[in-house]
Design a protein around this motif. Structure first.
Motif, PDB file in Angstrom:
ATOM      1  N   VAL A 221       0.840  -1.191   0.000  1.00 47.01           N
ATOM      2  CA  VAL A 221       0.000   0.000   0.000  1.00 47.01           C
ATOM      3  C   VAL A 221       0.880   1.247   0.000  1.00 47.01           C
ATOM      4  CG1 VAL A 221      -1.796   1.305   1.223  1.00 47.01           C
ATOM      5  CG2 VAL A 221      -1.821  -1.202   1.268  1.00 47.01           C
ATOM      6  N   ASN A 222       0.719   2.071  -1.035  1.00 49.44           N
ATOM      7  CA  ASN A 222       1.438   3.336  -1.134  1.00 49.44           C
ATOM      8  C   ASN A 222       0.584   4.447  -0.532  1.00 49.44           C
ATOM      9  OD1 ASN A 222       3.602   2.147  -2.565  1.00 49.44           O
ATOM     10  ND2 ASN A 222       2.442   2.315  -4.463  1.00 49.44           N
ATOM     11  N   VAL A 223       1.162   5.153   0.431  1.00 53.28           N
ATOM     12  CA  VAL A 223       0.455   6.200   1.171  1.00 53.28           C
ATOM     13  C   VAL A 223       1.076   7.552   0.848  1.00 53.28           C
ATOM     14  CG1 VAL A 223      -0.100   7.092   3.469  1.00 53.28           C
ATOM     15  CG2 VAL A 223      -0.057   4.616   3.066  1.00 53.28           C
ATOM     16  N   LEU A 224       0.231   8.524   0.515  1.00 53.00           N
ATOM     17  CA  LEU A 224       0.671   9.905   0.351  1.00 53.00           C
ATOM     18  C   LEU A 224      -0.029  10.708   1.434  1.00 53.00           C
ATOM     19  CD1 LEU A 224       0.013  12.960  -0.831  1.00 53.00           C
ATOM     20  CD2 LEU A 224       2.226  11.994  -1.479  1.00 53.00           C
ATOM     21  N   TYR A 225       0.748  11.303   2.326  1.00 56.26           N
ATOM     22  CA  TYR A 225       0.177  12.142   3.388  1.00 56.26           C
ATOM     23  C   TYR A 225       0.704  13.551   3.212  1.00 56.26           C
ATOM     24  CZ  TYR A 225      -2.856  11.313   7.352  1.00 56.26           C
ATOM     25  OH  TYR A 225      -3.958  11.223   8.157  1.00 56.26           O
ATOM     26  N   THR A 226      -0.165  14.539   3.383  1.00 56.39           N
ATOM     27  CA  THR A 226       0.248  15.926   3.226  1.00 56.39           C
ATOM     28  C   THR A 226      -0.330  16.784   4.348  1.00 56.39           C
ATOM     29  OG1 THR A 226       0.475  17.754   1.652  1.00 56.39           O
ATOM     30  CG2 THR A 226      -1.661  16.628   1.710  1.00 56.39           C
ATOM     31  N   GLY A 227       0.252  17.951   4.505  1.00 58.16           N
ATOM     32  CA  GLY A 227      -0.188  18.906   5.512  1.00 58.16           C
ATOM     33  C   GLY A 227       0.855  19.996   5.659  1.00 58.16           C
ATOM     34  N   LEU A 228       0.776  20.695   6.774  1.00 58.34           N
ATOM     35  CA  LEU A 228       1.744  21.755   7.059  1.00 58.34           C
ATOM     36  C   LEU A 228       3.025  21.175   7.652  1.00 58.34           C
ATOM     37  CD1 LEU A 228      -0.431  24.453   8.885  1.00 58.34           C
ATOM     38  CD2 LEU A 228       0.724  24.720   6.692  1.00 58.34           C
ATOM     39  N   PRO A 229       4.187  21.750   7.313  1.00 59.81           N
ATOM     40  CA  PRO A 229       5.393  21.373   8.052  1.00 59.81           C
ATOM     41  C   PRO A 229       5.189  21.730   9.532  1.00 59.81           C
ATOM     42  CG  PRO A 229       5.957  22.627   6.083  1.00 59.81           C
ATOM     43  CD  PRO A 229       4.467  22.727   6.258  1.00 59.81           C
ATOM     44  N   GLY A 230       5.717  20.914  10.403  1.00 62.65           N
ATOM     45  CA  GLY A 230       5.534  21.152  11.833  1.00 62.65           C
ATOM     46  C   GLY A 230       6.055  22.490  12.312  1.00 62.65           C
TER      47      GLY A 230
ATOM     48  N   MET B  93       3.199  13.502  -6.505  1.00 62.76           N
ATOM     49  CA  MET B  93       2.297  12.354  -6.642  1.00 62.76           C
ATOM     50  C   MET B  93       2.508  11.586  -7.945  1.00 62.76           C
ATOM     51  SD  MET B  93      -1.240  13.833  -5.036  1.00 62.76           S
ATOM     52  CE  MET B  93      -2.037  12.212  -5.003  1.00 62.76           C
ATOM     53  N   ASP B  94       3.191  12.199  -8.906  1.00 62.50           N
ATOM     54  CA  ASP B  94       3.397  11.574 -10.213  1.00 62.50           C
ATOM     55  C   ASP B  94       4.155  10.257 -10.103  1.00 62.50           C
ATOM     56  OD1 ASP B  94       2.075  13.558 -11.606  1.00 62.50           O
ATOM     57  OD2 ASP B  94       3.902  14.636 -12.175  1.00 62.50           O
ATOM     58  N   GLY B  95       3.754   9.305 -10.951  1.00 63.90           N
ATOM     59  CA  GLY B  95       4.505   8.072 -11.123  1.00 63.90           C
ATOM     60  C   GLY B  95       4.250   6.971 -10.110  1.00 63.90           C
ATOM     61  N   ILE B  96       3.349   7.186  -9.171  1.00 68.28           N
ATOM     62  CA  ILE B  96       3.064   6.163  -8.163  1.00 68.28           C
ATOM     63  C   ILE B  96       1.560   5.938  -8.096  1.00 68.28           C
ATOM     64  CG2 ILE B  96       3.148   5.615  -5.686  1.00 68.28           C
ATOM     65  CD1 ILE B  96       5.797   7.091  -5.562  1.00 68.28           C
ATOM     66  N   ASN B  97       1.168   4.683  -7.976  1.00 65.98           N
ATOM     67  CA  ASN B  97      -0.237   4.330  -7.793  1.00 65.98           C
ATOM     68  C   ASN B  97      -0.530   4.407  -6.295  1.00 65.98           C
ATOM     69  OD1 ASN B  97      -2.821   3.375  -8.047  1.00 65.98           O
ATOM     70  ND2 ASN B  97      -2.204   1.253  -8.328  1.00 65.98           N
ATOM     71  N   TRP B  98      -1.207   5.461  -5.889  1.00 67.46           N
ATOM     72  CA  TRP B  98      -1.464   5.696  -4.469  1.00 67.46           C
ATOM     73  C   TRP B  98      -2.645   4.868  -3.997  1.00 67.46           C
ATOM     74  CZ3 TRP B  98       2.526   7.616  -2.276  1.00 67.46           C
ATOM     75  CH2 TRP B  98       3.369   8.460  -2.999  1.00 67.46           C
ATOM     76  N   GLY B  99      -2.426   4.074  -2.954  1.00 67.03           N
ATOM     77  CA  GLY B  99      -3.484   3.257  -2.388  1.00 67.03           C
ATOM     78  C   GLY B  99      -4.327   4.024  -1.402  1.00 67.03           C
ATOM     79  N   ILE B 100      -3.749   5.082  -0.836  1.00 68.59           N
ATOM     80  CA  ILE B 100      -4.479   5.905   0.126  1.00 68.59           C
ATOM     81  C   ILE B 100      -3.801   7.269   0.213  1.00 68.59           C
ATOM     82  CG2 ILE B 100      -3.196   5.106   2.157  1.00 68.59           C
ATOM     83  CD1 ILE B 100      -6.057   4.980   3.525  1.00 68.59           C
ATOM     84  N   THR B 101      -4.600   8.298   0.425  1.00 73.38           N
ATOM     85  CA  THR B 101      -4.083   9.651   0.596  1.00 73.38           C
ATOM     86  C   THR B 101      -4.597  10.199   1.923  1.00 73.38           C
ATOM     87  OG1 THR B 101      -5.961  10.563  -0.635  1.00 73.38           O
ATOM     88  CG2 THR B 101      -3.938  10.135  -1.883  1.00 73.38           C
ATOM     89  N   GLY B 102      -3.865  11.142   2.485  1.00 70.07           N
ATOM     90  CA  GLY B 102      -4.279  11.716   3.757  1.00 70.07           C
ATOM     91  C   GLY B 102      -3.916  13.182   3.858  1.00 70.07           C
ATOM     92  N   VAL B 103      -4.734  13.904   4.621  1.00 68.96           N
ATOM     93  CA  VAL B 103      -4.504  15.325   4.879  1.00 68.96           C
ATOM     94  C   VAL B 103      -4.445  15.526   6.385  1.00 68.96           C
ATOM     95  CG1 VAL B 103      -5.313  17.693   4.537  1.00 68.96           C
ATOM     96  CG2 VAL B 103      -5.845  15.941   2.831  1.00 68.96           C
ATOM     97  N   GLY B 104      -3.374  16.174   6.843  1.00 66.55           N
ATOM     98  CA  GLY B 104      -3.175  16.397   8.264  1.00 66.55           C
ATOM     99  C   GLY B 104      -4.145  17.395   8.878  1.00 66.55           C
TER     100      GLY B 104
END
Length: 183
Positions: free
Chosen positions: A33-42, A93-104
């Protein structure tokens, strides 16, 4: 003549016999499972503006990234603020089949207008780049793993088979307390 009670009972029983499995996510194996998570830098100034301890948030985001990998997920974390172009996320996000995405939560839970716009832009980017992937939300900097396990469970304990680190990217310059771009 059938009573309303018997009609309602028949309806409820018929709906109760449908297969709940169609609503449950299919469990996959370690590293599948490929996960892409995004949000603000801490360390972003808007984290502090919302009353969060930036050092603590930064540490917990980094730990959350590693926790997801250790649990068996392949993870890319892309952190940026509203001053950045949303195309930066799209390129990551290019070039990867994302199984799940998330937003912080720092973006999603904000009452700041610029972060609401960023949240909308992120969701539109997810629709363009990962249309069939579920999008999840954490409720604080400690709940990244919890958020993905609900929608993308793994079929086994992956303690001995961690996922891959697909990248930890912070796009932040003058807006972050450390003042450095981390790419």
């Amino acid at each position: 003549m059938a009573s309303l009670k018997s009609i309602l009972s028949t309806f409820l029983m018929a709906n109760g016999t449908s297969s709940p499995a169609k609503h449950l996510p299919l469990a996959r194996g370690c590293g599948e499972v490929n996960v892409l998570y995004t949000g603000l830098p801490g360390t972003h100034n808007l984290v502090a503006a919302q009353g969060w301890d930036v050092e603590q948030v930064d540490r917990k985001i980094r730990k959350g990234h590693q926790d997801m990998i250790n649990a068996g997920y392949n993870v890319r974390t892309v952190l940026f603020g509203p001053e950045q172009n949303i195309d930066d996320l799209a390129r990551e996000m290019d070039g990867i089949n994302w199984g799940i995405t998330g937003v912080g939560f720092g973006v999603r839970g904000s009452t700041l207008e610029e972060l609401i716009v960023e949240f909308e832009d992120i969701l539109m980017t997810f629709r363009q780049k990962a249309l069939d992937s579920p999008t999840v939300f954490n409720y604080n900097p400690d709940s990244f793993l919890w958020s993905i396990q609900r929608r993308a469970p793994l079929s086994s304990d992956c303690a001995g088979s961690p996922g891959k680190n697909l990248g930890y990217v912070e796009i932040c310059q003058d807006e972050c307390q450390n003042g450095e771009a981390k790419l």
